[in-house]
Design an enzyme around this catalytic site. Sequence first.
Site, PDB file in Angstrom:
ATOM      1  N   VAL A  33      33.257 -20.371  99.182  1.00  2.82           N
ATOM      2  CA  VAL A  33      32.984 -20.172  97.761  1.00  2.82           C
ATOM      3  C   VAL A  33      31.509 -19.825  97.589  1.00  2.82           C
ATOM      4  O   VAL A  33      30.621 -20.533  98.058  1.00  2.82           O
ATOM      5  CB  VAL A  33      33.329 -21.434  96.948  1.00  2.82           C
ATOM      6  CG1 VAL A  33      32.975 -21.221  95.476  1.00  2.82           C
ATOM      7  CG2 VAL A  33      34.802 -21.783  97.104  1.00  2.82           C
ATOM      8  N   LYS A  34      31.272 -18.723  96.901  1.00  2.00           N
ATOM      9  CA  LYS A  34      29.913 -18.227  96.710  1.00  2.00           C
ATOM     10  C   LYS A  34      29.416 -18.625  95.326  1.00  2.00           C
ATOM     11  O   LYS A  34      30.065 -18.324  94.313  1.00  2.00           O
ATOM     12  CB  LYS A  34      29.942 -16.703  96.850  1.00  2.00           C
ATOM     13  CG  LYS A  34      28.716 -16.057  97.439  1.00  2.00           C
ATOM     14  CD  LYS A  34      29.054 -14.579  97.672  1.00  2.00           C
ATOM     15  CE  LYS A  34      27.831 -13.817  98.130  1.00  2.00           C
ATOM     16  NZ  LYS A  34      28.135 -12.378  98.219  1.00  2.00           N
ATOM     17  N   VAL A  35      28.267 -19.318  95.279  1.00  3.38           N
ATOM     18  CA  VAL A  35      27.673 -19.711  94.006  1.00  3.38           C
ATOM     19  C   VAL A  35      26.222 -19.232  93.969  1.00  3.38           C
ATOM     20  O   VAL A  35      25.571 -19.124  95.008  1.00  3.38           O
ATOM     21  CB  VAL A  35      27.731 -21.240  93.787  1.00  3.38           C
ATOM     22  CG1 VAL A  35      29.178 -21.741  93.798  1.00  3.38           C
ATOM     23  CG2 VAL A  35      26.896 -21.976  94.831  1.00  3.38           C
ATOM     24  N   ALA A  82      33.975 -15.513  98.525  1.00  3.63           N
ATOM     25  CA  ALA A  82      34.475 -15.076  97.222  1.00  3.63           C
ATOM     26  C   ALA A  82      33.610 -15.736  96.158  1.00  3.63           C
ATOM     27  O   ALA A  82      33.429 -16.956  96.169  1.00  3.63           O
ATOM     28  CB  ALA A  82      35.938 -15.453  97.050  1.00  3.63           C
TER      29      ALA A  82
END
Length: 229
Positions: free
Chosen positions: A94-96, A68
């Site tokens: 967690v996508k950064v 996400a």
Amino acid sequence: MLTPKPSQAVNNMKFFADTADVGAIAELNELGMVDGVTTNPSLIMKSGRDIIEVTREIAGMVDGPVSAEVVATKADEMISEGRKLAEIADNIAVKVPLTWDGLKACKALSGEGKTINVTLCFSANQALLAAKAGAAFISPFIGRLDDINVDGMELIEDIRIIYDNYDFDTKILAASIRSVNHVKDAALAGADVMTAPPDVIRKMAHHPLTDKGLDAFLNDWKKTGQKIL
């Protein structure tokens, strides 16, 4: 093209579905073709649903990581958004983005024990930085490199060599996959994971000679006048 040595090759290439379409995920999951899911703001928009709601539903459908993505561009805000996304389910990654602020967020969130997928990678140097920052996954974008006449698979090969040289635990997640040949080439190059739209995964089963052979078998069987059931 580089073929990894036996000691370098991964044991099992993981398949992630690059979608927020829960129906498509369910179909692939029943066949055991989904080891995880990747989403992004564009895919969430296509689903027409609330990001928290649809991400929670997807996370409950699959056992593996569900990426996400944060939408902030500053490190402090990325960290806050990342913490909120990670609360959705235990299997959230967690996508950064691979920016300097994204690397700061990766370092902070991975230090808290969260799974981080660093996305929008276009160089081996970027991948090296992400591994140093504690990324669980690095997402090199193959298709977008091909769009500018750069061989995206060479990037996968370079990252594979660098990560193997230094025993980094970061998994190579081949992204921006647009064709079945991309899947094959990513596997040959030693990617740990590939993420592709459901339609590309389905097309991997298709071959014109398979269809031709099946038609011939069925025509011959029809001539026998027999039935199995």
